[in-house]
Structure formats: C-alpha cells, structure tokens
Design a protein around this motif. Structure first.
Motif, PDB file in Angstrom:
ATOM      1  N   MET A   1       0.729  -1.245  -0.081  1.00 50.80           N
ATOM      2  CA  MET A   1       0.158   0.004   0.123  1.00 50.80           C
ATOM      3  C   MET A   1       0.837   1.265   0.121  1.00 50.80           C
ATOM      4  O   MET A   1       0.363   2.186  -0.689  1.00 50.80           O
ATOM      5  CB  MET A   1      -0.863   0.002   1.342  1.00 50.80           C
ATOM      6  CG  MET A   1      -2.092  -0.291   1.259  1.00 50.80           C
ATOM      7  SD  MET A   1      -2.845   0.035   2.874  1.00 50.80           S
ATOM      8  CE  MET A   1      -3.815  -1.705   2.606  1.00 50.80           C
ATOM      9  N   LEU A   2       1.867   1.440   0.660  1.00 51.42           N
ATOM     10  CA  LEU A   2       2.786   2.623   1.037  1.00 51.42           C
ATOM     11  C   LEU A   2       3.229   3.093  -0.330  1.00 51.42           C
ATOM     12  O   LEU A   2       2.908   4.438  -0.329  1.00 51.42           O
ATOM     13  CB  LEU A   2       3.938   2.112   1.938  1.00 51.42           C
ATOM     14  CG  LEU A   2       3.542   1.887   3.202  1.00 51.42           C
ATOM     15  CD1 LEU A   2       4.848   1.293   4.261  1.00 51.42           C
ATOM     16  CD2 LEU A   2       2.954   3.111   3.919  1.00 51.42           C
ATOM     17  N   PRO A   3       3.715   2.327  -1.370  1.00 51.35           N
ATOM     18  CA  PRO A   3       4.232   3.078  -2.328  1.00 51.35           C
ATOM     19  C   PRO A   3       3.014   3.883  -3.226  1.00 51.35           C
ATOM     20  O   PRO A   3       3.421   4.827  -3.628  1.00 51.35           O
ATOM     21  CB  PRO A   3       4.874   2.187  -3.527  1.00 51.35           C
ATOM     22  CG  PRO A   3       4.703   0.748  -2.521  1.00 51.35           C
ATOM     23  CD  PRO A   3       4.247   0.993  -1.278  1.00 51.35           C
ATOM     24  N   ALA A   4       2.028   3.158  -3.414  1.00 51.81           N
ATOM     25  CA  ALA A   4       0.852   3.917  -3.753  1.00 51.81           C
ATOM     26  C   ALA A   4       0.358   5.347  -3.029  1.00 51.81           C
ATOM     27  O   ALA A   4       0.068   6.293  -3.734  1.00 51.81           O
ATOM     28  CB  ALA A   4      -0.503   2.881  -3.881  1.00 51.81           C
ATOM     29  N   ILE A   5       0.411   5.135  -1.908  1.00 56.01           N
ATOM     30  CA  ILE A   5       0.115   6.414  -0.904  1.00 56.01           C
ATOM     31  C   ILE A   5       1.075   7.367  -1.325  1.00 56.01           C
ATOM     32  O   ILE A   5       0.704   8.655  -1.461  1.00 56.01           O
ATOM     33  CB  ILE A   5      -0.065   5.913   0.510  1.00 56.01           C
ATOM     34  CG1 ILE A   5      -1.203   5.202   0.648  1.00 56.01           C
ATOM     35  CG2 ILE A   5      -0.242   7.172   1.199  1.00 56.01           C
ATOM     36  CD1 ILE A   5      -1.452   4.670   2.081  1.00 56.01           C
TER      37      ILE A   5
END
Lengths: 336, 168
Positions: free
Chosen positions: A227-231
């Motif tokens: 999830m982190l890279p997308a956010i």
C-alpha cells in the motif's frame, strides 16, 4: 542462503526440466533460465529506478514552483481541522512541521551511509544464492540421488515415495504462491487504473502493482508494504491540488490525496486474495482445506511471526504428506 | 604441453563403457537405446547391496520400481516364508524383476529375497517420470519397450492358460 537457493531451484526446476526436454542440454537450459530471470529483474529494477527518479524530479520541480513549505504548512493546518471535525485527536503543533522535516532529512542522509553497507551485504548474499541456485538446478537430480543412497534397504522404496511426494507438494505450493502473487499484482494494477479514472492521478501503476504482488508473498506485513508506495505516489503527484486535498470517499468521508480510496482498494484486493484466490490456488495445490491453511497461518504467525506465516503452509503440506506416509507405514509395518 | 591438450580433448575416445551400461543394454526395457541414452539411464539407477536372505521387497508392500541383478542371486516367492511358500523364479546376473511397478502404483504381487550377497540396480517410477519430463524421446522408448515386455508376458500367460485348458 541455502534455504533460499533450494526454494528458488524448486520453483525454477519444472521450467529447466521442460526447457531441457526441448533443447536437450541441461547446462544450456539452466543458463537460459538464469539469464532470463536476471535480465527480467535488472530490467524491472532499472525501469523502476528511472521511473522513481523521474517522479522525484517532477516532485522537486513542483516544490520549487509551487512553494512546498507553504503548501505543506497549509495542508497540515487543513488536515488538522478536517480531522478534528470527525475524530478527537490531541493537538498537533503544525507551525514547526517544516523544521521537523529538515531534521528528518539529516537523519535520512546519516542512515543512507549505513544503508550502503547493508546493500553491499545484500548483493553478496544475492550472488551467493544465485550461485547455489545454479549449482542446484544443474545437478538437482544427481544431488538427490546421492542423498537417497543413505536410506537403508528396508525403507528404500518407501523413502523414495516420501521424497517424491514431499517434493511434489512443496513445488506445487510455491507455484501456487507465485500465481497468487501474480493475481494480487494484476488486481492491484486494475484497481489503481480504476482510481486513476476517478482522478487519483497515480503514476508508476504497473510497478506499484508488481511491488504489491511481491509483498503479498509475506503474509500480514506484505499487504501493507504494498500500500505504501501507492500512497506515497498519490501524495507526491497531488500536492498543491485543491481537488485532491478536498476529495471525499463516496462523497461522505474525507480522503485527502485519495489515501482512503487507495487503502480501501488494497483492502478489497486483499480480501479477494485471502478468501478466494489463495485458498483455491495455494490450498488446493498442497491439498489442504482452506480452514487448515488459515489455522496454520495463525499458528506460524504466533510462533515466529511473518516468516512463520510464510513457511506455515508448505510446512503443513510436508507434515500432511509425512503423516499420511507414516500412517500407511504403521498399518503396513509387517510388509517392510 | 600440446600432447597433454590433445590427450585431454580425446580422453573419452578410448574409454570403455561402464559396468552398469554393459548390464542394462541387455535388458529388454533398455534395448534400442544408443550409447548416450544408456549412459543417461545409468545415471538414474540406484546401486544397492543386499545380504543373503535379506528381503528386497515383501509381498503386498507398495511397489515403486524394478530391480536388475548386477551380481548375486534373488528368488521370487509367493505365500508365507514360514511354511507354504512357493518359489516362482530364481534369478541371477543380468535378470530383472518388479518391472510392473514402473507402470502402476500397486502393491507387490510376490516377494523378492536375496539368496546370496547381491548387488542390484534399482530403476524407480519417480525416476522414470522425471526422465519422461526431461527427455521425452528417451522416456517414450523405455515405455514402448516396457509395453513390449508386458505384452510378451501376457502372451506367454495366455499360452500357458490355453495349454492347461487343453490338458484338462
């Protein structure tokens, strides 16, 4: 290192065997498979790095043109106000947030030095794993034969049967995991494109999807790591955009920079994967009931954390095969 | 220096075939296999040694493959060893047994006991499966030969049955 080399060779073995049947040379098959794999990893990393650099350059130009500090400070104040409407949170000192970020940058530079050492160690381990994998792939069947010769005559045929069954189960499980990771990657890419259609302005969609898929191999932690890279990309691309800042999920819940949309999308992907794809692909490949897969994941996670969850299902598969063969042996002990 | 180079380059030219290849090329299952293929099969075989009166396998035990007698002797028996056992065959160097297990995952229909210090070569179903995946042409040749052996056995059984019925 040896465990990873064994896992890689178990995944690649069917491919090498199949290629060998076509080109009739074991050495050439191992070479082709290894070079293709390394090339794919290098191409992925290279295009990912260049994509990230481009992203960083665009971000830094955005900072220069739009006034990063002002934007960030006003964003912090707005976020605080928006959140206070819905949730009771302790007061945040938003005035010195930029100076805090400056301190953090200093820390990051310090950490980069130690990171270089870690990367060096990682490259060494990766090269060693690669060498072990190539040796195992080239001599797998001979290696297995030389191990099998130590089994006593009485248990020889049963031992061969057991090894063959265990090998089959582990190979099926690993291939199932790869299929599940691929399905998460594809579902994530589709989800991110859908978010883009609603105006999320996300870039590096394919890379984020692949990272989400790869991270999915590590249960529990993996989905959040994906999830982190997308956010991060959503925040970087939309900073300064009023529309993105005031975006609301389902026109009701505030979701600045589409963060909640992204989290919701990944949660949906995870639910589909956990309840549909993994139990069918992984559970069936090892021949274990989905409920047992979940119990095994819980036990593995409780005992040794994420690594335990990663190893829980193949370990259950091996235990099941060994248990079945032991039951068969005890019933037919008089035959040995 | 030049001599050593040429010697190394052609070191396999004068090499005689291995003991294993000499034995297996006479086995009907491996006939029509060329030298390279025989060498490939010999790498898959498991060399096992048995003491006199040691079971190679018992009756009703799960069968995993066939055995070729490299040296020594083996008897094939049905029934109990304690009393009413019947010796079906006494086999020696170059003979083979248990080949049905290469085709089906069934229990052994008879027991095999070494009657002397014996060296056997084992060829197992899992190895045949891997061979079929890795080298389909070679795997097919072996399967074809195996079918011929089974057909020959069936024909002989039929002949014996016909003969027995005509004797009655």
């Amino acid at each position: 290192m040896l465990i990873f080399a064994f896992l890689f060779s178990t995944i690649l073995l069917p491919l090498v065997d199949h290629l060998e049947s076509q080109i009739k040379s074991r050495a050439l098959s191992v070479l082709i498979v290894t070079i293709s794999l390394i090339s794919a990893i290098i191409i992925f990393l290279k295009s990912f790095a260049s994509g990230m650099l481009r992203q960083a350059r665009e971000f830094s130009s955005q900072i220069e043109t739009k006034g990063y500090a002002e934007n960030l400070n006003s964003l912090a104040v707005r976020l605080e106000l928006a959140l206070k409407k819905h949730v009771n949170i302790p007061d945040i000192d938003s005035s010195n947030i930029v100076s805090k970020i400056n301190d953090m940058v200093g820390d990051i530079i310090q950490n980069l030095v130690s990171l270089a050492g870690t990367i060096g160690g990682f490259i060494f381990t990766a090269i060693m794993v690669l060498i072990f994998t190539i040796i195992l792939l080239a001599n797998y069947h001979e290696f297995k034969k030389s191990l099998v010769q130590f089994i006593p005559n009485k248990y020889f045929e049963m031992g061969l049967r057991l090894i063959f069954n265990v090998e089959h189960q582990v190979s099926n499980y690993l291939q199932g995991q790869l299929l599940a990771a691929s399905s998460v990657a594809i579902m994530s890419i589709i989800g991110l494109y859908i978010l883009n259609a609603t105006g999320a302005n996300l870039t590096l969609v394919v890379f984020i999807g692949i990272i989400a898929g790869l991270a999915n191999l590590i249960p529990l932690v993996g989905p959040f790591a994906g999830m982190l890279p997308a956010i991060l990309v959503a925040v970087m691309n939309n900073i300064g955009s009023e529309a993105a800042l005031s975006h609301q999920l389902f026109s009701t819940v505030p979701s600045p920079f589409y963060i909640l949309d992204i989290i919701l999308m990944f949660l949906i992907v995870q639910q589909i994967d956990n309840n549909l794809v993994t139990p069918i692909l992984v559970g069936e490949s090892v021949g274990i009931h989905p409920l047992v897969v979940m119990i095994a994941l819980l036990i593995g996670g409780t005992l040794i954390g994420p690594l335990g969850m990663l190893l829980a299902v193949p370990a259950t598969g091996i235990l099941k095969v060994v248990g079945r063969e032991i039951m068969f042996l005890t019933r037919n002990a008089h035959l040995l | 220096m030049k001599n050593a180079y040429w010697t190394n380059l052609f070191k396999n030219w004068g090499k005689t075939e291995s003991e294993t290849v000499t034995i297996i090329k006479k086995i009907p299952i491996f006939t029509e296999l060329n030298k390279k293929e025989l060498n490939e099969v010999s790498k898959l075989l498991h060399d096992r040694t048995y003491k006199p009166e040691e079971y190679v396998f018992k009756r009703h035990a799960p069968g995993e493959g066939m055995f070729i007698i490299q040296s020594g002797a083996v008897k094939i028996i049905v029934g109990e060893t304690s009393g009413n056992s019947q010796v079906l065959a006494e086999l020696s160097n170059g003979d083979f047994f248990g080949e049905m297990a290469l085709l089906e995952d069934e229990v052994r229909s008879a027991a095999a006991i070494a009657t002397d210090h014996s060296r056997l070569l084992g060829f197992f179903r899992s190895d045949l499966q891997i061979l079929i995946e890795r080298k389909p042409a070679l795997g097919n040749k072996i399967l074809q030969n195996l079918s011929k052996v089974v057909c020959t056995r069936l024909r002989k059984t039929n002949e014996l049955l016909i003969q027995e019925q005509s004797d009655k």
